[in-house]
Design an enzyme around this catalytic site. Structure first.
Site, mmCIF file in Angstrom:
data_model
loop_
_atom_site.group_PDB
_atom_site.id
_atom_site.type_symbol
_atom_site.label_atom_id
_atom_site.label_comp_id
_atom_site.label_asym_id
_atom_site.label_seq_id
_atom_site.Cartn_x
_atom_site.Cartn_y
_atom_site.Cartn_z
ATOM 1 N N HIS A 157 0.992 -1.065 0.088
ATOM 2 C CA HIS A 157 -0.119 -0.128 0.038
ATOM 3 C C HIS A 157 0.924 1.325 -0.074
ATOM 4 C CE1 HIS A 157 -3.869 -1.898 0.720
ATOM 5 N NE2 HIS A 157 -3.369 -2.694 1.022
ATOM 6 N N ASP A 169 -0.699 -5.014 6.097
ATOM 7 C CA ASP A 169 -1.814 -5.930 5.483
ATOM 8 C C ASP A 169 -1.527 -5.959 3.906
ATOM 9 O OD1 ASP A 169 -2.595 -3.019 5.173
ATOM 10 O OD2 ASP A 169 -4.238 -3.400 4.356
ATOM 11 N N GLU A 170 -2.112 -7.033 3.418
ATOM 12 C CA GLU A 170 -2.098 -7.122 1.824
ATOM 13 C C GLU A 170 -0.783 -6.872 1.126
ATOM 14 O OE1 GLU A 170 -6.698 -6.341 0.797
ATOM 15 O OE2 GLU A 170 -5.510 -4.635 0.964
ATOM 16 N N VAL A 171 0.113 -7.833 1.681
ATOM 17 C CA VAL A 171 1.592 -7.522 0.828
ATOM 18 C C VAL A 171 1.458 -8.205 -0.518
ATOM 19 C CG1 VAL A 171 3.886 -7.608 1.027
ATOM 20 C CG2 VAL A 171 2.604 -6.841 2.824
#
Lengths: 460, 460
Positions: free
Chosen positions: B195, B255-257
């Site tokens: 992100h 989060d969400e790598v």
């Protein structure tokens, strides 16, 4: 050098505009039927710019709507700011007319009262999107905000509040005039015999008393169809409506009539027997609607009705417009049936914009097409257009405008532009810019997706 | 006679307020832990009304937050207008404290920039609903509006616009102070290593270059975890953040790598071999996060992280707060796992308020309970609360406030009131009134359903 509009023709239902003007970062919405832009750019000077009538135009400066239209939505969309903040416009020729004559928005001012400024702001947004019909679903079960000169008790006792939550005669006039100057018709809907609970507060004996066993339960159902007084009332009421609203059409509703109250009432039961209706209460509904249509026809108005009136086999004048809204049967089948019977029709089923879901739901709104049904060319020609509906159960002044725009813009392009205009990617880019244009004009249209508008928050 | 607040105690994490005041048409939101009202009504006189400290109170007039809290949200909700427009309040005793210490709202100012006045208005609404944490998801892939003193290029090159779409140091100060005066903590989130696309504009070499075959593709992935320069940057950056934001906690994301870019890069591949990570890229992620946590710990701040950091087995300080947000595995299982490992946790999964659907979706929001999982009392005590999240893909200044309120109010009551407060019908009535109270205070909270607010449109 500054640009001129060099030609416009006035034809029935259609306007043609030819521009010999400018363009570069084009983001027209809805996209015109034909346009060709060139790289030749002009600068606009506020002091010398004007729009003039074409020599061959049949209209002249005496046409106030056309004079006003010279603010021309399309023209303003051709103007773009360059990196130095100057207004530019590229040489462009546009020939334009709408695909459908009826391009409407329904707002519901009964489930929640909508203050005048919300209605006016949305008329402004409608004009920016070339909508030309404001379908005003003005009263319903929940409240009766229309202030009637003939029956003042209807709003006095039926509105949420008798002073702050009503539309006075001058409010109504202002809405009509504000709309007219933007080329928008105002079609009021007074839905009967169902959806009338609020009418009963100000008009005793109008609604059917429901029974629980052998005695009245204290609750009321649809308009009482067996009393002459009901028809006397409707005659007087619609005489007023026909003069207050200048449009040639009135929407008479006729949807979702609940028969349970009629079934419970012994006087209604007796009447059913007398009329030989058996237990088919849709015959009683048709009996009411038939008489209502005759009453309204006598005021010289045409009428629009929701599809149930057609489905129930009510005898309709040839110029009646059937409004398709139900999800079952499929709207394609209904459109085919209605046009096979020779009636004009308009579509709302895929455009109930009160229904929301997460993500870019404008895409499905955009993909729906009112002529997408099996039928002859003659049947297709009976499709006069469609309406985006924003029913009011969950919207009021706090959230109406961003919920409606730019989702309704997707309907606008479907109803205006050529049938072949279906590229979603191209539409996304133009619509994102068009949405920013609305924001710049003070209309809080919500974003399609991530990003920003160039002009937003400049003053902050 | 006029009412007095006769007692208040200051305890760690909890305030007790006792009122000896008035009530009649009660619509408290969130509902206090205990209250008892009587029919004894007092009239409020603006001239003589005051709130005083109780004799046994340990706090005094020197506590500015408490002085300010004397506008007391609960107290103001006890006041009602009678039919003559006079302000009334019934004699009421209230003893109140929150069920959970952490009651937050996440706003996302990266997908769309949120102008200062939108943030301040929502802090005001948060106070009205007894939220006490503003989780400021301030930057993300799409834009970097935080103006850093140490690295001004981050916003200069990473914001949507370098002047109009940024939060200056004084903007940030104003948000923090405005929040503080309302008893609200501001926890900033600087999410890494994923992100972070917008960070790369202003900080060369921070992000991993992605490869297409044997050559760089020109695109970039997560923060480059194999360069010392990345950690040097984070050290300086979080040193600044730790002084700009006074709260004891910073949210570090995690989060969400997405591993695909790391996998494509030959230098990263080599590093994986050197470290003995095999092909398990979550080990590389943990390697990065571990070093980042050490960097932030050195600033003496505690940290919050999204659940993946825990799921990936990163070694965490005992006071780390694990933020549960994923739908799979079920959040109940995750809460059980996190608390079994002894960590504090907070819940957001059922409270992603950016997700919308048609109708009264506040009911499911209201029904969710962060302690509704299988675990010991000790585990339950590790639940510090929850946060309503409004991710910004589809919201900006045009639609944020009515989309968030009063839906977030449902979360507010769940986090404040007793576990036993679950009656949806009762909640509906109070929440409808509470929503009108927000509208009256200028917060455009959307309607729950049909109806109107008594005070709306008075001036029109």
């Amino acid at each position: 050098t500054h640009p001129h509009v060099i030609s416009n023709h006035y034809l029935t239902q259609k306007f043609f505009f030819y521009f010999e003007v400018s363009l570069n970062e084009i983001s027209l919405w809805p996209i015109p039927q034909k346009f060709q832009s060139s790289a030749v750019a002009f600068k606009l000077s506020p002091a010398s710019f004007q729009i003039v009538h074409a020599k061959q135009s049949s209209a002249g400066p005496s046409c106030s709507i056309l004079e006003n239209a010279f603010r021309l939505e399309t023209f303003s969309q051709l103007v773009y700011e360059d990196d130095y903040g100057a207004n530019n416009i590229n040489k462009t020729e546009i020939s334009d007319f709408p695909r459908f004559a009826h391009r409407g928005i329904l707002l519901d001012s009964s489930r929640h009262f909508l203050p005048l400024k919300v209605i006016l702001a949305n008329l402004e947004a409608m004009a920016m999107n070339k909508f030309n019909v404001f379908h005003w679903h003005i009263v319903d079960d929940q409240s009766f905000p229309y202030m009637s000169r003939t029956f003042p008790d209807l709003s006095q006792k039926g509105a949420y509040h008798p002073f702050t939550h009503v539309y006075t005669p001058s409010d109504v006039k202002m809405v009509i005039e504000f709309a007219r100057m933007r080329g928008i018709r105002v079609i009021p809907e007074f839905d009967t015999p169902g959806h009338t609970r609020s009418w009963g507060n100000g008009k005793l004996d109008l609604l059917t008393p429901c029974y629980s066993g052998s005695s009245p339960s204290g609750t009321f159902g649809p308009v009482n169809p067996i009393l002459n007084s009901s028809y006397d009332f409707m005659t007087e009421f619609f005489k007023e409506i026909s003069t207050v609203f200048p449009d040639a059409y009135i929407h008479l509703g006729g949807d979702e009539v609940d028969f349970s109250c009629w079934k419970s009432n012994p006087d209604i039961q007796k009447f059913m027997v007398q009329q030989g209706f058996g237990t088919d209460y849709s015959k009683l509904e048709s009996f009411y609607v038939q008489r209502l249509l005759d009453i309204v026809a006598a005021t010289k108005k045409g009428y629009m009705v929701w599809q149930e009136v057609f489905d129930n086999g009510v005898k309709l004048k040839a110029d009646t417009q059937i409004h398709v809204w139900k999800e079952r049967p499929q709207y394609q089948d209904e459109m085919a049936k209605v046009t096979a019977a020779g009636f004009n029709t308009l579509l709302s089923t895929p455009w109930y914009l009160n229904r929301i879901s997460y993500g870019q739901d404008w895409v499905n709104i955009y993909k729906a097409d009112p002529q997408n049904f099996t039928g002859t060319d003659a049947q297709k020609k009976l499709v006069i257009g469609g309406e985006a509906c924003l029913w009011g159960e969950y919207v009021d002044a706090t959230n109406l405008t961003p919920r409606l725009w730019p989702r309704a813009s997707a309907v606008a392009e479907r109803l205006w532009s050529d049938k072949s205009v279906t590229d979603v990617g191209n539409a996304y880019n133009r619509l994102a810019q068009h949405r920013c244009r609305m924001v710049k004009r003070g209309i809080p249209a919500e974003p399609l997706f991530v990003g920003h508008c160039r002009q937003e928050y400049m003053g902050l």
